[in-house]
Design a protein around this motif. Structure first.
Motif, mmCIF file in Angstrom:
data_model
loop_
_atom_site.group_PDB
_atom_site.id
_atom_site.type_symbol
_atom_site.label_atom_id
_atom_site.label_comp_id
_atom_site.label_asym_id
_atom_site.label_seq_id
_atom_site.Cartn_x
_atom_site.Cartn_y
_atom_site.Cartn_z
ATOM 1 N N LEU A 454 39.492 -39.582 -91.898
ATOM 2 C CA LEU A 454 39.610 -39.799 -90.453
ATOM 3 C C LEU A 454 38.771 -38.787 -89.684
ATOM 4 N N THR A 458 35.221 -39.505 -87.533
ATOM 5 C CA THR A 458 35.215 -39.111 -86.120
ATOM 6 C C THR A 458 34.077 -38.156 -85.801
ATOM 7 N N ALA A 461 30.153 -39.764 -87.048
ATOM 8 C CA ALA A 461 29.887 -41.182 -86.804
ATOM 9 C C ALA A 461 28.411 -41.517 -86.662
ATOM 10 N N SER A 484 43.892 -46.443 -89.324
ATOM 11 C CA SER A 484 43.148 -45.747 -88.274
ATOM 12 C C SER A 484 41.695 -45.525 -88.689
ATOM 13 N N VAL A 485 41.500 -45.177 -89.954
ATOM 14 C CA VAL A 485 40.131 -44.951 -90.432
ATOM 15 C C VAL A 485 39.349 -46.259 -90.410
ATOM 16 N N SER A 487 39.880 -48.835 -88.567
ATOM 17 C CA SER A 487 39.660 -49.230 -87.181
ATOM 18 C C SER A 487 38.471 -48.504 -86.587
ATOM 19 N N LYS A 488 38.358 -47.181 -86.878
ATOM 20 C CA LYS A 488 37.232 -46.419 -86.359
ATOM 21 C C LYS A 488 35.914 -46.886 -86.986
ATOM 22 N N SER A 491 34.587 -50.048 -85.449
ATOM 23 C CA SER A 491 34.088 -49.899 -84.063
ATOM 24 C C SER A 491 32.724 -49.241 -84.002
ATOM 25 N N LEU A 492 32.224 -48.758 -85.152
ATOM 26 C CA LEU A 492 30.915 -48.069 -85.150
ATOM 27 C C LEU A 492 29.765 -49.072 -85.071
#
Length: 492
Positions: A454, A458, A461, A484-485, A487-488, A491-492
């Motif tokens: 995570l 963050t 990225a 959560s990971v 999801s991030k 979104s990249l």
């Protein structure tokens, strides 16, 4: 006075006044360009002479007494203020803090127990300012140390001014290596830039590696029997020390024998200074050095003979004496800390554990420049051949490998480094993605590994060119942060 009212309200009402007051002070500095908000003005207010009237029912008239302004506050507030000054002491001038604590202890005969205790704690800490703080660990002396470090140039800057060889104290690069780097960066367009640049890189790294090789080869030299006998006597004295004064004396003799014998690693292997208790080891660390020396010479020998062996076998949190000695020493000798402490410790044969991770994190955050940390990470992640070029005593090399062993604690260390806002290079990020992909199956249920992923996504990225590998690695995990990971990453 009005500008400090919010701060005193924190001391009066907050359940955690130290951290809240520190945050308020930092925000005030950022938002106010006025000189009314400063650490100096705050201490001046606390020290301000104030007249109070003492009324005694058995006598008249009333008596007037002059005290410091802080003494007019309730005892609980006084104790909290002193505790805050201890917690955030780096923001304040040490000589002013020392004067405040001394004045309260000397002039106030009927001091509240908690106020007196807080003043004693503050005085104990601010009385240890430079590397000679280690003398306060002694058993027979309470000599007061005087140092105006707050209002003078830092020691590392003074040393750098006298050292014409090092270009930047925080980077492991000499004048010669800097010139090579400049040649590398100015490759001409008409020449073959790739070949010239690669040659410059290799030549610059070879200079460092040759120095390390010289240190490693030294231990194979023949040791004079007389020197060996003297080293054995010093070893016997090491385990019978009764005071710090004796430890300081012994450190001088060890240094003299190592310098005179010319084979310091072999001599230190016989003396075994790492077997001393942590307090004695800290005293030795502060007294074994003598002037400006080559980082990969004597300073490295001291680290790998006194501190490194203790950390290689660490299974519980390091003692305060040992940790502070390692941090303070590494601040002054960053290059030695890299090759004789951090690199061999991270390459431990069984991998690092949680206490080792905590020690390395503290040293990295408090002792090394961010640029140095980034370069060290690049070497650690991408330079497999040169990982063998560390400095250690022969008797400890069986504990150190030649490649990284990825444990939960090593991923936790990388997370701590990223949280320190260290900027990794593209090749370092790519290698870290590869290591995460290879380790995902083994740490599929590890929350520490999940938290690393995570944090990694963050912080790095923009550099995640191998996002598909990272998604695949994350999908193999099953922790609280897996979603959560993912999801991030999506979104990249």
């Amino acid at each position: 006075m009005e500008c400090w009212v919010p701060l005193f309200q924190i001391f009066l009402n907050s359940p955690c006044p130290e951290t809240e007051a520190s945050l308020w002070l930092q925000q005030s500095f950022n938002q106010s360009g006025s000189t009314t908000i400063s650490t100096t003005s705050f201490l001046s207010l606390l020290n301000k002479p104030t007249d109070i009237t003492i009324t005694d029912s058995s006598s008249s008239p009333s008596l007037a007494k002059r005290v410091m302004w802080i003494q007019t506050l309730p005892n609980a507030v006084q104790a909290r203020i002193l505790s805050f000054l201890l917690y955030d002491s780096r923001r304040f001038c040490e000589s002013d803090l020392r004067q405040l604590a001394e004045t309260m202890l000397k002039e106030c005969k009927e001091l509240d127990f908690w106020v007196k205790r807080a003043a004693h704690q503050l005085l104990d800490v601010v009385s240890r300012s430079n590397h000679e703080w280690l003398t306060s660990l002694n058993l027979d002396s309470e000599e007061e140390l005087v140092d105006d470090e707050f209002s003078s140039l830092p020691n590392w800057l003074k040393d750098a001014a006298n050292d014409s060889d090092l270009m930047f104290p925080w980077l492991p690069i000499s004048q010669k290596q800097f010139n090579l780097a400049m040649q590398f960066s100015s490759c001409g367009e008409n020449d073959d830039p790739l070949s010239e640049c690669e040659e410059g890189k290799r030549e610059m790294m070879d200079d460092v590696m040759e120095e390390v090789d010289e240190v490693i080869e030294e231990v194979d030299d023949y040791l004079n029997p007389q020197v060996e006998e003297m080293a054995g006597r010093l070893k016997d004295r090491l385990f019978s020390l009764q005071s710090t004064a004796k430890a300081v004396e012994l450190a001088g003799e060890i240094r003299q024998l190592c310098k005179g014998g010319g084979k310091s690693l072999a001599v230190l292997s016989i003396i075994e200074p790492w077997r001393a208790d942590d307090e004695t080891a800290a005293v030795l660390m502060s007294n074994l050095l003598d002037g400006n020396e080559d980082e990969l010479g004597w300073p490295s020998h001291v680290l790998c003979a006194v501190i490194l062996p203790k950390l290689l076998l660490l299974k519980e949190p390091a003692s305060r004496a040992l940790l502070t000695a390692a941090i303070e020493y590494s601040k002054v000798h960053q290059r030695a800390a890299e090759y004789a402490l951090l690199l061999p410790l991270i390459l431990r044969m069984e991998g690092i554990n949680s206490p080792m991770c905590d020690v390395i994190t503290r040293i990295v955050k408090e002792s090394l420049h961010p640029g140095h940390i980034s370069a060290f990470c690049q070497k650690l992640l991408c330079d497999g051949d040169n990982l063998k070029k560390f400095i250690s005593l022969p008797c400890h090399q069986c504990l150190i490998g030649s490649k990284l062993v990825w444990t939960e604690s090593l991923f936790n260390l990388m997370q701590n480094i990223l949280n320190h806002n260290i900027h990794l290079t593209q090749d370092s990020v790519d290698r870290l993605v590869q290591h995460a992909w290879e380790s995902a199956e083994r740490f599929s249920k590890s929350l520490k590994f999940g938290n690393f992923l995570l944090c990694f996504v963050t912080k790095c990225a923009p550099l995640l060119s191998q996002k598909s590998l990272l998604i695949e690695a994350t999908q193999r995990t099953n922790t609280l942060v897996t979603k959560s990971v993912l999801s991030k990453l999506s979104s990249l």
